[in-house]
Design an enzyme around this catalytic site. Sequence first.
Site, mmCIF file in Angstrom:
data_model
loop_
_atom_site.group_PDB
_atom_site.id
_atom_site.type_symbol
_atom_site.label_atom_id
_atom_site.label_comp_id
_atom_site.label_asym_id
_atom_site.label_seq_id
_atom_site.Cartn_x
_atom_site.Cartn_y
_atom_site.Cartn_z
ATOM 1 N N GLU A 1 30.245 21.632 2.864
ATOM 2 C CA GLU A 1 31.633 22.083 2.860
ATOM 3 C C GLU A 1 31.725 23.475 3.463
ATOM 4 O O GLU A 1 30.746 24.215 3.515
ATOM 5 C CB GLU A 1 32.282 21.939 1.473
ATOM 6 N N ARG B 1 33.027 18.752 -19.847
ATOM 7 C CA ARG B 1 32.426 19.202 -21.113
ATOM 8 C C ARG B 1 33.096 20.501 -21.538
ATOM 9 O O ARG B 1 33.903 21.046 -20.803
ATOM 10 C CB ARG B 1 30.943 19.461 -20.874
ATOM 11 N N VAL C 1 30.855 27.247 -21.150
ATOM 12 C CA VAL C 1 30.301 28.459 -21.761
ATOM 13 C C VAL C 1 31.424 29.458 -22.080
ATOM 14 O O VAL C 1 31.511 30.003 -23.180
ATOM 15 C CB VAL C 1 29.260 29.119 -20.828
ATOM 16 N N LYS D 1 27.662 32.447 -13.387
ATOM 17 C CA LYS D 1 28.644 33.372 -13.942
ATOM 18 C C LYS D 1 27.988 34.385 -14.883
ATOM 19 O O LYS D 1 27.078 34.036 -15.631
ATOM 20 C CB LYS D 1 29.688 32.571 -14.714
HETATM 21 P P1 ADP Z 1 29.670 26.988 -17.201
HETATM 22 O O1 ADP Z 1 30.731 27.058 -16.198
HETATM 23 O O2 ADP Z 1 29.994 26.276 -18.441
HETATM 24 O O3 ADP Z 1 29.028 28.294 -17.385
HETATM 25 P P2 ADP Z 1 27.205 26.399 -15.981
HETATM 26 O O4 ADP Z 1 27.173 25.743 -14.653
HETATM 27 O O5 ADP Z 1 26.822 27.827 -16.085
HETATM 28 O O6 ADP Z 1 28.631 26.089 -16.523
HETATM 29 O O7 ADP Z 1 26.351 25.531 -16.948
HETATM 30 C C1 ADP Z 1 26.264 25.723 -18.339
HETATM 31 C C2 ADP Z 1 24.891 25.369 -18.788
HETATM 32 O O8 ADP Z 1 24.557 24.063 -18.404
HETATM 33 C C3 ADP Z 1 23.845 26.263 -18.199
HETATM 34 O O9 ADP Z 1 22.849 26.407 -19.168
HETATM 35 C C4 ADP Z 1 23.346 25.467 -17.008
HETATM 36 O O10 ADP Z 1 22.020 25.822 -16.705
HETATM 37 C C5 ADP Z 1 23.461 24.053 -17.514
HETATM 38 N N1 ADP Z 1 23.762 23.072 -16.462
HETATM 39 C C6 ADP Z 1 24.948 22.831 -15.885
HETATM 40 N N2 ADP Z 1 24.893 21.818 -15.025
HETATM 41 C C7 ADP Z 1 23.613 21.390 -15.024
HETATM 42 C C8 ADP Z 1 22.895 20.338 -14.332
HETATM 43 N N3 ADP Z 1 23.479 19.516 -13.476
HETATM 44 N N4 ADP Z 1 21.589 20.207 -14.586
HETATM 45 C C9 ADP Z 1 20.979 21.024 -15.461
HETATM 46 N N5 ADP Z 1 21.603 22.010 -16.149
HETATM 47 C C10 ADP Z 1 22.887 22.193 -15.939
HETATM 48 P P1 ADP Z 2 27.764 24.503 -9.913
HETATM 49 O O1 ADP Z 2 27.781 23.034 -10.172
HETATM 50 O O2 ADP Z 2 26.402 25.034 -9.766
HETATM 51 O O3 ADP Z 2 28.611 25.233 -10.886
HETATM 52 P P2 ADP Z 2 29.910 24.895 -7.957
HETATM 53 O O4 ADP Z 2 30.250 23.905 -6.910
HETATM 54 O O5 ADP Z 2 30.828 24.984 -9.110
HETATM 55 O O6 ADP Z 2 28.423 24.639 -8.447
HETATM 56 O O7 ADP Z 2 29.777 26.324 -7.273
HETATM 57 C C1 ADP Z 2 29.226 27.424 -7.949
HETATM 58 C C2 ADP Z 2 29.605 28.709 -7.241
HETATM 59 O O8 ADP Z 2 29.157 28.706 -5.887
HETATM 60 C C3 ADP Z 2 31.093 28.948 -7.129
HETATM 61 O O9 ADP Z 2 31.617 29.546 -8.275
HETATM 62 C C4 ADP Z 2 31.170 29.857 -5.912
HETATM 63 O O10 ADP Z 2 30.824 31.179 -6.253
HETATM 64 C C5 ADP Z 2 30.093 29.294 -5.025
HETATM 65 N N1 ADP Z 2 30.647 28.284 -4.097
HETATM 66 C C6 ADP Z 2 30.590 26.955 -4.229
HETATM 67 N N2 ADP Z 2 31.187 26.322 -3.189
HETATM 68 C C7 ADP Z 2 31.656 27.296 -2.361
HETATM 69 C C8 ADP Z 2 32.362 27.306 -1.114
HETATM 70 N N3 ADP Z 2 32.708 26.186 -0.480
HETATM 71 N N4 ADP Z 2 32.668 28.518 -0.580
HETATM 72 C C9 ADP Z 2 32.324 29.662 -1.185
HETATM 73 N N5 ADP Z 2 31.657 29.716 -2.344
HETATM 74 C C10 ADP Z 2 31.308 28.553 -2.952
HETATM 75 MG MG MG Z 3 30.626 24.956 -11.135
#
Ligand code: ADP
Ligand code: ADP
Ligand code: MG
Length: 460
Positions: free
Chosen positions: A200, A295, A298, A237
Site C-alpha cells: 500500500e 479485540r 491496550v 504505540k
Molecule cells: P494495540 O493497538 O492493542 O496496542 P498491538 O498491535 O500493540 O495492539 O498489540 C497488542 C498486543 O498483542 C501486543 O502484545 C502485540 O505484541 C500483540 N499482537 C498483536 N497482533 C499480533 C499478532 N498478529 N501476532 C502476535 N502478537 C500480536
Molecule cells: P499492526 O497490525 O502491526 O498494528 P498496522 O497496519 O496497524 O499494523 O500499522 C501499524 C503502524 O504502521 C501504523 O500505526 C502506522 O504508524 C504505520 N503504517 C501502517 N500502514 C501505513 C501506511 N500505509 N502509511 C504510513 N504508515 C503506515
Molecule cells: Mg494496527
Amino acid sequence: MFEKVLVANRGEIAVRIIRACKELNIRTVAVYSEPDANSMHVQLADEAICIGKGPSADSYLRIDRLISAAEITDVDAIHPGYGFLSENAHFADVCESCNIRFIGPSSKAMNALQDKQVSRSLAKKAGVPLPPGSDGIIETEQEALAVAKRIGYPVMIKAVAGGGGRGMRVAHNDISMIKGFYTCRAEAEKAFGNSGVYIEKYIENPHHIEIQILADTKGNIIHLGERDCSIQRRHQKLIEETPSPLIENKFKGLRKTMGKAAIKIAELASYTNAGTVEFIVDEQGNYYFLEVNKRIQVEHPITEEVTGVDLVRQQILIATGEQLRLSQSDVAFKGHAIECRINAEDPFDNFRPSPGRIEMCYTPGGKGVRVDSHVYAGYTIPPHYDSMIGKLITYGKDRREAMERMNRALSEYMITGVKTTIPFEQAILQDPNFRRGVYSTNFVEELLTGGRRELIEDKA
Ligand code: ADP
Ligand code: ADP
Ligand code: MG
C-alpha cells in the site's frame, strides 16, 4: 449473567479483566505459565491453573490446554484479552462448539476481517477510503514492481497476518522494493506462519487515529470516539491520547465522519463486541482505513476515562446477549486522557528488553491518575513475553491538565531493578512539539535522531 469466566491471558490485561468480572460478581479462573506463577493475575483470580512452560507456544497459545482448564473449572465463558489467541477465529469456534461463550466477535465476523487484505476489500465495499495499493496478495517481485509503478513510491510492504508493528517495510525505490519484498515475506512466514504480503502507498507524515466501537448481538453499533496513537517507536504505540489534537485543532468534523466509517465496516462484517477500526490520517485531513483490531485494545482506558464507559464490562454484557444500554447520542466526551505504556526496556540502549527482578516499585496515585499493571516489588519479569509491565493513564479537564498530571505521575513512578521507558516518556512530555500537539508517527524517530537525544540523556 455468567457465573464464572476464564481469562486466557496474562499480565495487566488479565488483571483488568478480573477486575471487571469482580464488579459483576463473576468468579474468575486464571491460567498461567510456569514462570508466571507469581504474577498478580494468578493471585487476584478465584482459581488458577498452570497450563505449561514459559514459551507462549507451550502455554498461552495451547487451545487444547485452555479448553481443558475451562472444562475442569466449569466456566461459562472465556475472555481472550489482546494478543495470543484473541483474534484467532478457530479458537472462538472451538469455544462455541464446547459450549463456552467466547467474549469477543463471532468466528464469522473474525473471518470477514481475518487478515489485512481481506479487511481492505471489506472496507472498500463499505465505501471507506483506503491507501492506494494492491488488490490482493503479491506473489512475485514483478507484480510488486508493477504495483509500485502504478501507485508511486514510497510504498509499504505489509504482511497480511502482521501485528504488533511487525511485518512491515517501507520502500523508496525499486531496489529497496525487491529487497523488502523478500525479507518481508520471510519474516512474515517466521513470525506469523503466513508469508502473504500486500503493498500500500506509504502515507507521509501520517497520524494514527483509531475509532473504538461497541456492537451488541441485536444489531446496535456505536462508536466511542477516537484515540491518537501517533507516538510510536518502530510502528508500536508508546503514548496514546484522546481527543486527538489533530482532530480537535484542525479537522473537527473528522470524528463524526470516521466514526460513521467505522460503524459501516462493523455493520458489513456483522461485527459484535468491542473492536477498533484503525486509520491513517494525513496532514490534509484525508483518512485511510488500515485494519480492524477484533479485540479489546491496550489503550482502551483513555476512552473509558473520557466517556465514562467501562469497555471490558460492556464486552462481558454483550457476550451474555444483553442489548447495549447506550445509544450514539448518549456517548459524550469529557476532558482529556493520556496513556504511557511502561515497558521494561532500556531507552539508553536501543530499547533493549530488560527482564529480571523488580526490587522497588512505587506506583503514582492522586487525582486523575490510573495505573493498570500486574507487577510489584519482588516480582520477576519473565523474558518470554511482551515487555509492557504497566500502563499509566492520566485524566484532566483539558489536554494541558492531563499533560501536567502525566509529568507529575511519571516523576513519582519508581521502579528499580530493571530499566524502564519512563525517562524517555518524560522527555516526550517535555518536547515542545508534543506539548503543542503537533506530531506525526515520525515523532519518536525524529526525537531520537534529530540531535535531541540530550533531552533523554539529561535525565539519566
Ligand atoms: P494495540 O493497538 O492493542 O496496542 P498491538 O498491535 O500493540 O495492539 O498489540 C497488542 C498486543 O498483542 C501486543 O502484545 C502485540 O505484541 C500483540 N499482537 C498483536 N497482533 C499480533 C499478532 N498478529 N501476532 C502476535 N502478537 C500480536
Ligand atoms: P499492526 O497490525 O502491526 O498494528 P498496522 O497496519 O496497524 O499494523 O500499522 C501499524 C503502524 O504502521 C501504523 O500505526 C502506522 O504508524 C504505520 N503504517 C501502517 N500502514 C501505513 C501506511 N500505509 N502509511 C504510513 N504508515 C503506515
Ligand atoms: Mg494496527
